[in-house]
Scaffold this motif. Structure first.
Motif, PDB file in Angstrom:
ATOM      1  N   LEU A 148       0.849  -1.195   0.000  1.00 32.57           N
ATOM      2  CA  LEU A 148       0.000   0.000   0.000  1.00 32.57           C
ATOM      3  C   LEU A 148       0.881   1.240   0.000  1.00 32.57           C
ATOM      4  N   ASN A 149       0.955   1.887  -1.139  1.00 33.31           N
ATOM      5  CA  ASN A 149       1.844   3.045  -1.277  1.00 33.31           C
ATOM      6  C   ASN A 149       1.204   4.045  -2.223  1.00 33.31           C
ATOM      7  N   PHE A 150       1.068   5.280  -1.762  1.00 32.78           N
ATOM      8  CA  PHE A 150       0.444   6.311  -2.578  1.00 32.78           C
ATOM      9  C   PHE A 150       1.469   7.151  -3.346  1.00 32.78           C
ATOM     10  N   ASP A 151       2.760   6.860  -3.144  1.00 29.61           N
ATOM     11  CA  ASP A 151       3.778   7.634  -3.855  1.00 29.61           C
ATOM     12  C   ASP A 151       3.761   7.270  -5.334  1.00 29.61           C
ATOM     13  N   VAL A 152       3.709   8.273  -6.197  1.00 26.02           N
ATOM     14  CA  VAL A 152       3.686   8.050  -7.641  1.00 26.02           C
ATOM     15  C   VAL A 152       5.049   8.449  -8.203  1.00 26.02           C
ATOM     16  N   LYS A 153       5.823   7.426  -8.617  1.00 26.97           N
ATOM     17  CA  LYS A 153       7.153   7.677  -9.175  1.00 26.97           C
ATOM     18  C   LYS A 153       7.339   6.810 -10.415  1.00 26.97           C
ATOM     19  N   HIS A 154       8.382   7.149 -11.182  1.00 25.36           N
ATOM     20  CA  HIS A 154       8.735   6.393 -12.385  1.00 25.36           C
ATOM     21  C   HIS A 154       7.538   6.251 -13.333  1.00 25.36           C
ATOM     22  N   ILE A 155       6.915   7.365 -13.643  1.00 26.41           N
ATOM     23  CA  ILE A 155       5.782   7.385 -14.575  1.00 26.41           C
ATOM     24  C   ILE A 155       6.323   7.161 -15.986  1.00 26.41           C
ATOM     25  N   SER A 156       5.750   6.192 -16.671  1.00 23.65           N
ATOM     26  CA  SER A 156       6.215   5.887 -18.026  1.00 23.65           C
ATOM     27  C   SER A 156       5.762   6.985 -18.994  1.00 23.65           C
ATOM     28  N   VAL A 157       6.725   7.519 -19.749  1.00 21.59           N
ATOM     29  CA  VAL A 157       6.474   8.690 -20.599  1.00 21.59           C
ATOM     30  C   VAL A 157       6.949   8.407 -22.023  1.00 21.59           C
ATOM     31  N   ALA A 158       6.186   8.948 -22.995  1.00 21.02           N
ATOM     32  CA  ALA A 158       6.622   8.971 -24.404  1.00 21.02           C
ATOM     33  C   ALA A 158       6.703  10.426 -24.839  1.00 21.02           C
ATOM     34  N   VAL A 159       7.573  10.699 -25.777  1.00 19.10           N
ATOM     35  CA  VAL A 159       7.718  12.065 -26.273  1.00 19.10           C
ATOM     36  C   VAL A 159       7.627  12.063 -27.800  1.00 19.10           C
ATOM     37  N   PHE A 160       6.852  13.010 -28.307  1.00 12.45           N
ATOM     38  CA  PHE A 160       6.722  13.208 -29.756  1.00 12.45           C
ATOM     39  C   PHE A 160       7.372  14.563 -30.067  1.00 12.45           C
ATOM     40  N   ASP A 161       8.683  14.522 -30.321  1.00  9.69           N
ATOM     41  CA  ASP A 161       9.453  15.752 -30.541  1.00  9.69           C
ATOM     42  C   ASP A 161       9.456  16.082 -32.036  1.00  9.69           C
ATOM     43  N   GLN A 162       8.597  17.043 -32.418  1.00 11.87           N
ATOM     44  CA  GLN A 162       8.520  17.455 -33.822  1.00 11.87           C
ATOM     45  C   GLN A 162       9.486  18.584 -34.124  1.00 11.87           C
ATOM     46  N   ASP A 163      10.072  19.160 -33.079  1.00 16.86           N
ATOM     47  CA  ASP A 163      10.983  20.292 -33.257  1.00 16.86           C
ATOM     48  C   ASP A 163      12.423  19.817 -33.492  1.00 16.86           C
ATOM     49  N   LYS A 164      12.838  18.830 -32.677  1.00 20.35           N
ATOM     50  CA  LYS A 164      14.167  18.216 -32.799  1.00 20.35           C
ATOM     51  C   LYS A 164      15.277  19.261 -32.811  1.00 20.35           C
ATOM     52  N   THR A 165      15.249  20.136 -31.828  1.00 19.65           N
ATOM     53  CA  THR A 165      16.277  21.164 -31.686  1.00 19.65           C
ATOM     54  C   THR A 165      16.929  21.025 -30.308  1.00 19.65           C
TER      55      THR A 165
END
Length: 376
Positions: free
Chosen positions: A42-59
């Protein structure tokens, strides 16, 4: 009431518990095991959220922006996508919770000193986790925006004016670790459950075997029988509470900031209330199955839902807030959190001690009256 006549009952209860390995396990091993199991699960800490990035700028600017998130322990950048179709697939399959979409003109707008648009897509199927992820994202984006604003003003020879300089300071749990809030509540939940179930089953078992009737027709008074049974289970429950507190200290780094004496006064009164409830259930039950069902139903749900262990009572409807006043764990949780986390004096929680004492007196008195009526 004769103390010499109570002692043989206490000795008999200890011998019976020692022979019954299941009861001994429920009283000593079960609470310690549950604290370990639920304390980690039982743990309410939210860590290591899986993320995707759509980088259209690429700078370079877009890559710096992504690094501002990857430096945090809250986000893990696992996917780099090239289309909205890939984003849909990742969100549908639950592989990511958050997707950042950086437009093609991101760095151009920043260099021009204009607002750069940024899209964040969040899987809201779990509302609590999604809300937390949005909060983390807002905080990191604001910090990044502030840094860009400061650099822009510095290039123009100006300084940023901040009307309010906020410095939050968290008391009692500075690291905001959810285990330090949950484990003390878990101690009350488990002690209540084990004390009520074991006590109720003990008396009903003697009813089924007929040994209770033999004791009722003996020279022993009903109050002496109740007291003898209460003392024996109270001693074992106190030993279990020591084991649970040691597990909290060694495995969850939960130390007692307040007075240990007042902590054990609170535990003592709370266990009396729990044992009183168990004896009352045993007085109205005729079989172990019925006693077990009533014990679990009358302790598990109130201690879990109406005690403030997980769900804040102030957020509940008024009717449930009133019903919650019938459950001793609600008041014990205030005492144990006040002593362990806050280290406050008994002047803060004496009302909770009085309520639990009244509950214990009422349940033990009713148990004695019902058993006396049965004897007559």
């Amino acid at each position: 009431m004769n103390i010499k006549r109570i002692k043989p009952i206490i000795v008999k209860e200890f011998r019976q518990i020692r022979r019954d390995k299941r009861s001994l396990g429920v009283l000593l091993v079960f609470p310690a095991f549950l604290v370990l199991l639920i304390g980690y699960a039982l743990n309410f800490d939210v860590k290591h959220i899986s993320v995707a990035v759509f980088d259209q700028d690429k700078t370079q600017s877009s890559r710096e922006f992504i690094r501002s998130f990857s430096n945090s322990e809250y986000f893990d950048f696992n996917y780099s996508v090239q289309s909205y179709e890939e984003i849909d697939n990742l969100l549908d399959e639950g592989k990511v919770l958050v997707v950042f979409v950086i437009p093609t003109n991101f760095s151009k707008e920043l260099l021009a000193g204009r607002d750069a648009k940024l899209q964040i897509l969040v899987d809201g199927s779990n509302s609590n986790t999604a809300t937390t992820a949005i909060g983390y994202s807002n905080a990191i984006v604001q910090a990044y925006s502030m840094r860009i604003a400061l650099e822009t003003l510095a290039r123009n020879g100006k300084e940023l004016y901040v009307p309010i300089d906020l410095h939050p300071k968290v008391w009692y749990n500075p690291e905001l670790i959810s285990a330090k809030f949950l484990v003390p509540g878990l101690i009350g939940f488990i002690l209540m459950l084990s004390a009520v179930v074991s006590t109720s089953l003990s008396v009903v078992r003697e009813k089924e075997r007929g040994t209770m009737d033999q004791m009722m027709v003996s020279p022993l008074k009903t109050g002496e029988i109740i007291l003898g049974k209460t003392i024996s289970y109270l001693i074992i429950a106190l030993i279990a509470s020591v084991l649970v507190l040691l597990i909290g200290y060694f495995f969850f780094d939960i130390s007692i900031r307040g007075s240990i004496l007042w902590l054990y006064i609170g535990i003592f009164i709370f266990l009396l209330a729990a044992l009183g409830q168990g004896l009352l259930i045993s007085a109205i039950s005729h079989t172990q199955q019925v006693a077990f069902i009533i014990s679990v139903f009358s302790t598990l749900l109130p201690a879990l839902i109406l005690s403030g262990f997980v769900f804040p009572i102030r957020s509940m409807p008024i009717a449930l807030q009133i019903i919650s006043n019938v459950t001793p764990p609600k008041f014990f949780l205030i005492v144990i959190r006040d002593v362990i986390l806050k280290g406050v004096e008994p002047a803060v929680f004496w009302e909770q001690l009085v309520y639990m004492a009244i509950f214990a007196a009422v349940t033990l008195g009713l148990s004695t009256r019902l058993l006396l009526k049965r004897a007559n």
